[in-house]
Write an enzyme that holds these catalytic residues in place. Structure first.
Site, short mmCIF file in Angstrom:
data_model
loop_
_atom_site.label_atom_id
_atom_site.label_comp_id
_atom_site.label_asym_id
_atom_site.label_seq_id
_atom_site.Cartn_x
_atom_site.Cartn_y
_atom_site.Cartn_z
NE ARG A 1 21.13 62.40 8.70
CZ ARG A 1 20.12 61.62 9.06
NH1 ARG A 1 19.12 62.10 9.76
NH2 ARG A 1 20.09 60.35 8.70
CG ASP B 1 24.18 47.97 31.03
OD1 ASP B 1 24.26 46.73 30.88
OD2 ASP B 1 23.45 48.68 30.32
CG ASN B 2 29.69 47.37 35.36
OD1 ASN B 2 29.04 47.82 36.28
ND2 ASN B 2 29.92 46.07 35.22
NE ARG C 1 40.00 50.96 34.09
CZ ARG C 1 39.86 51.61 35.24
NH1 ARG C 1 39.71 50.94 36.36
NH2 ARG C 1 39.87 52.93 35.27
CG HIS D 1 39.75 42.45 36.85
ND1 HIS D 1 39.41 43.73 36.49
CD2 HIS D 1 40.91 42.57 37.55
CE1 HIS D 1 40.32 44.58 36.95
NE2 HIS D 1 41.25 43.90 37.58
CE LYS E 1 33.87 41.03 33.56
NZ LYS E 1 35.22 41.49 33.94
CG HIS F 1 37.55 41.13 30.20
ND1 HIS F 1 37.36 42.40 30.73
CD2 HIS F 1 37.53 41.27 28.86
CE1 HIS F 1 37.21 43.25 29.73
NE2 HIS F 1 37.31 42.60 28.59
CE1 TYR G 1 32.30 45.05 33.47
CE2 TYR G 1 33.22 47.13 32.74
CZ TYR G 1 33.02 46.19 33.73
OH TYR G 1 33.55 46.38 34.98
CE LYS H 1 40.60 45.27 41.45
NZ LYS H 1 39.16 45.33 41.22
CG ASP H 2 44.20 45.37 38.09
OD1 ASP H 2 43.45 44.62 38.75
OD2 ASP H 2 43.79 46.10 37.17
#
Length: 181
Positions: free
Chosen positions: A23, A48-49, A59, A62, A71, A118, A131, A167-168
């Site tokens: 299932r 929570d993100n 990404r 950071h 995290k 991270h 995360y 930004k990165d």
């Protein structure tokens, strides 16, 4: 849940017990008491993100220099190569990194404690990345280290042609970045 330390002992791989049959499957994705007991920590999560990214999106790297965030990261759709870099100057693993594949198939989670930068790159067609954080997002304290800084030497997957945010693209070199004592 199975908890495995990595080459940087504070960074942990967490594998929940998955119950599956024809299932589908079920697993407890988070339990505060079990997390604290299994990791030997006493962190509380406050936010929570959820991000969705296309293949090749990178990404990071950071972190927040004040209000540092621990995290607990996982992927619920797709796959990523997830990276944590120790930026605690007093640590014996300062400047070292660990990379792990997180995917919807392996159900792994990675615990990235405060004091680490991270980042991740999406290796599937797309990925949903979830995360939990131990402190709130504070953009005024956010910092970014260049994902490809040669002094760190992260071995990103060879097929990754990174797509970066504006930004990165402005990530600092490791030697000029703000770090933790």
């Amino acid at each position: 849940m199975k908890v495995t330390p990595t080459a940087i002992p504070e960074v942990l791989i967490i594998e929940p017990k998955v119950f599956g049959d024809a299932r589908g499957f079920f697993y407890e994705s988070f339990n505060q008491k079990a997390f604290n007991e299994s990791t030997g920590t006493n962190y509380q999560f406050v936010q929570d993100n959820h991000s969705r990214s296309a293949k090749g999106v990178l990404r990071g790297l950071h972190y927040q220099i004040q209000q540092p965030q621990g995290k607990l990261v996982r992927v619920v759709r797709g796959a990523v190569f997830d990276v944590a870099v120790d930026i605690r100057k007093s640590s014996p693993t300062f400047g070292n990194w660990i990379g792990v594949e997180l995917s919807e198939e392996n159900h792994r989670q990675m615990w990235v404690p405060p004091g680490f930068a991270h980042g991740f790159v999406v290796t599937s067609e797309s990925a949903d990345f979830l995360y939990k954080t131990t402190d709130y997002y504070a953009p005024e304290y956010e910092r970014c280290i260049a994902w490809n800084d040669t002094s760190i030497g992260i071995q990103w997957p060879a097929d990754a042609v990174p797509q970066l945010s504006a930004k990165d693209m402005l990530g600092k070199s490791f030697v000029s970045a703000d770090v933790f004592p």
